[in-house]
Design an enzyme around this catalytic site. Structure first.
Site, PDB file in Angstrom:
ATOM      1  N   ASP A  73       0.857  -1.180   0.000  1.00 20.50           N
ATOM      2  CA  ASP A  73       0.000   0.000   0.000  1.00 20.50           C
ATOM      3  C   ASP A  73       0.899   1.239   0.000  1.00 20.50           C
ATOM      4  OD1 ASP A  73      -1.858   1.968   0.513  1.00 20.50           O
ATOM      5  OD2 ASP A  73      -2.133   1.423   2.631  1.00 20.50           O
ATOM      6  N   ASP A 256      -8.805 -16.100 -16.969  1.00 18.43           N
ATOM      7  CA  ASP A 256      -9.544 -16.515 -15.784  1.00 18.43           C
ATOM      8  C   ASP A 256     -10.638 -17.538 -16.130  1.00 18.43           C
ATOM      9  OD1 ASP A 256     -10.381 -15.836 -12.908  1.00 18.43           O
ATOM     10  OD2 ASP A 256     -12.245 -15.515 -14.005  1.00 18.43           O
ATOM     11  N   GLU A 318      -6.120 -20.491 -16.735  1.00 20.58           N
ATOM     12  CA  GLU A 318      -6.503 -21.083 -15.447  1.00 20.58           C
ATOM     13  C   GLU A 318      -7.283 -22.349 -15.768  1.00 20.58           C
ATOM     14  OE1 GLU A 318      -8.849 -20.280 -11.254  1.00 20.58           O
ATOM     15  OE2 GLU A 318      -9.628 -19.458 -13.110  1.00 20.58           O
TER      16      GLU A 318
HETATM   17  C1  GLC Z   1     -11.101 -17.630 -11.007  1.00 19.12           C
HETATM   18  C2  GLC Z   1     -10.376 -16.701 -10.065  1.00 19.12           C
HETATM   19  C3  GLC Z   1     -11.188 -16.565  -8.821  1.00 19.12           C
HETATM   20  C4  GLC Z   1     -12.522 -15.955  -9.183  1.00 19.12           C
HETATM   21  C5  GLC Z   1     -13.219 -16.776 -10.266  1.00 19.12           C
HETATM   22  C6  GLC Z   1     -14.337 -16.008 -10.882  1.00 19.12           C
HETATM   23  O1  GLC Z   1     -11.197 -18.902 -10.499  1.00 19.12           O
HETATM   24  O2  GLC Z   1      -9.082 -17.173  -9.825  1.00 19.12           O
HETATM   25  O3  GLC Z   1     -10.549 -15.791  -7.849  1.00 19.12           O
HETATM   26  O4  GLC Z   1     -13.334 -15.886  -8.053  1.00 19.12           O
HETATM   27  O5  GLC Z   1     -12.352 -17.111 -11.316  1.00 19.12           O
HETATM   28  O6  GLC Z   1     -13.849 -14.987 -11.690  1.00 19.12           O
END
Ligand code: GLC
Ligand code: MG
Length: 601
Positions: A73, A256, A318
């Protein structure tokens, strides 16, 4: 104690890691002991990686995930920001980081702390401005560090103008940008959703909208409506955002929740599975709404878009997937035309120190992804930290050393999460009223949410661990910060930080670790994982030996049988004092969870 910890980690893995993945974790645990040695095709050697100078940067990179709210921060409001990250770039450079993946910093109502985006082409004022972002990028680039953005393509915030328009009437031109459906005939709203699908964050995945008398689909929070990817206008609009950041010089994207783009167009009910999740919903087979084959068309389009830009931009996924064959598809298999680095979650989230399972999964990543580059990851902002997931309460430090050795001595690209290098622990809220992550409220106490792995970075032993000068921080600093922090660990040669730093430096400078092939050794050993990396260009092989148990293990290698040089071994790195002088391959005594990395002359 150990038992409840393990159960909790399985529950947690199930939360974000798709139901298919949960099954895999559970069955791996059950199957391993009896079947793994049979199933494993030991001794297979991956192809040596020639041509190191020409290799794209991401192939040897250390990618460091920063959760911006929690790193540094700079303006004293208790929340991390971009200028804070810029202030800490020297630290990242010292550690050896090549790229930073920034969790979302776009304008957001922050229901899911940034994963609910209301504007894809700007910065949330809490984190700074576009000018701050540009300064971060250029300062990072000066230090050889690239910036990777988080791109959330499955859903937007319900406050995004696209959704506001879409929800405004059934005839709005953007109506079809999201997944709207009538309720089941015969039922009464809001109790007749189109089908039985559940949100990964609990309860029905359908939200009723009284204004237009239809439901919209949300795989995640109610405030995160899913976009309709079968509408080409959605692809157009989202790729516009992608280009915006590519033009701003980002090195690539972490995509994501990318397997969730498409849903079964017939919206058939999901099959139920035994048991319930943390929210009390019956478990479901997710195959009608996750990892549908149509997503690969979009990935090919996206790759073609990114490839038009100079500088080897990278696509990281991901990708929690049920098996290695599914992972291979995300690279485009032998065509190599989708993501360069879909994450391999099959290794890092085994969640059990079982040498046979690790051997099998690492070997799969070496030999079953069509010559593509593996990407291993043990920690992120969604899961209990590896320190707690793998730790046994007594040897956590040695275990963390061992996991780091796997991350940096295999051929994989390495992805890590802030504080992993310090051994930061997951510190969940003690009381429900302190929970920030909404699933921790819905799921309390079985699911306490993800706050515990998002606590502020521990820089030193001063107030708020040097993270912030605020009276209080958005999440409390973990109690262990006075001993476990950057300052203390930087001055301790035996700290986990020093281990990370040495491993990263070694992996960058040792040609065998950079480019050598990999062969598993001693492949029926249930307690010790051993492998050798061999270079094509005459550099000495590197042997890695890892004790996966809490008891002393003795192993030996036969240079002739194992095709190793017959001279002496020379220790490159170990956390066992007794192995520092080890030079013979005949009797190697490994203390509990010890790591021995040696060059073979
Ligand atoms: C992915 C992200 C997670 C988020 C989800 C929805 O899994 O890593 O943090 O809540 O997507 O966007
Ligand atoms: Mg979707």
């Amino acid at each position: 104690m150990a038992m409840s910890k393990r159960m909790r980690s399985i529950v947690r893995t199930g939360r974000l890691a798709l139901a298919a993945f949960t099954i895999l974790v559970l069955s791996a645990t059950a199957v391993t002991a009896a079947q793994a040695p049979l199933a494993f095709r030991g001794g297979q050697t991956s192809k040596p990686q020639a041509n190191t100078a020409a290799a794209p940067w991401w192939k040897h990179a250390v990618i460091y995930e920063i959760y911006p709210r929690s790193f540094q921060d700079s303006d004293g409001d208790g929340v991390g920001d971009l200028n804070g990250i810029t202030q800490r770039l020297d630290y990242l450079q010292t550690l050896g980081v090549d790229a930073i993946w920034l969790s979302p910093i776009y304008p957001s109502p922050l229901v899911d702390f940034g994963y609910d985006i209301s504007d894809y082409q700007s910065i949330d004022p809490q984190y700074g401005t576009l000018a701050d972002f540009d300064r971060l990028t250029s300062e990072a680039n000066k230090r050889g560090i690239r910036i990777i953005m988080d791109m959330v393509m499955n859903h937007t915030s319900d406050k995004h103008p696209w959704f506001i328009e879409s929800a405004s009437s059934k005839t709005n031109p953007k109506r079809d940008w999201y997944v709207w459906r009538d309720g089941k005939p015969g039922g009464t709203p809001p109790n007749n959703p189109p089908n039985n699908w559940t949100s990964i964050f609990g309860h029905s995945a359908w939200q009723y909208d009284p204004k237009t008398s239809q439901y919209y689909y949300h795989r995640f929070y109610i405030q995160q409506p899913d976009l309709n990817w079968s509408n080409p206008a959605v692809e157009n609009a989202m790729f516009g955002a992608v280009r915006f950041w590519l033009d701003r010089n980002v090195a690539g994207f972490r995509l994501d929740a990318i397997p969730t783009l498409f849903e079964d167009p017939k919206l058939r009910d999901a099959k139920l599975q035994p048991g319930t999740n943390a929210y009390g919903d019956p478990n479901q087979d997710t195959s009608l709404y996750e990892n549908l084959p149509e997503v690969h068309d979009i990935m090919r389009h996206l790759r073609a878009t990114v490839d038009k830009y100079p500088g080897q931009r990278v696509l990281i996924g991901e990708t929690y997937l049920p098996n290695i064959a599914e992972l291979d598809k995300w690279y485009g298999g032998t065509k190599h035309n989708e993501l360069q680095l879909p994450m391999d979650m099959l290794v890092g989230f085994i969640n059990k120190l079982d040498a046979a399972t690790f051997r099998q999964r690492i070997s799969d990543a070496e030999t079953k992804i069509s010559g593509n580059q593996p990407l291993f990851v043990f920690d992120n902002h969604d899961n209990i930290r590896s320190w707690n997931r793998y730790g046994d309460g007594t040897h956590n430090d040695a275990i963390a050393h061992l996991l780091a050795a796997i991350l940096f001595t295999t051929r994989s690209t390495a992805m890590m999460y802030y504080g992993q290098e310090l051994g930061m622990t997951t510190t969940p809220p003690e009381r429900k009223e302190d929970v920030k992550d909404p699933i921790g409220i819905t799921g309390w106490p079985r699911e306490k949410g993800r706050d515990g792995e998002r606590t502020p970075m521990q820089w030193d032993d001063s107030k708020n661990a040097g993270f912030s000068t605020a009276a209080s921080t958005w999440l409390p600093v973990a109690a262990d910060y006075t001993a476990k922090n950057v300052k203390a660990e930087q001055s301790d040669p035996n700290s986990l930080f020093s281990w990370y730093k040495q491993l990263i430096a070694m992996r960058k400078t040792n040609p065998t670790l950079r480019d050598g092939s990999m062969t598993m050794l001693d492949v029926t050993n249930p307690s010790v994982l051993s492998y050798v990396r061999k270079s094509v260009s005459g550099h000495p092989p590197v042997l890695v030996v890892l004790n996966f148990t809490g008891t002393t293990q003795t192993v030996s290698f036969d240079p002739r049988k194992d095709h190793l040089p017959s001279g002496n071994a020379h220790t490159l790195l170990t956390n066992a004092t007794s192995l520092q002088q080890q030079s013979s391959l005949a009797q190697i005594e490994l203390p509990p969870y010890a790591t021995w990395i040696a060059s073979l002359q």
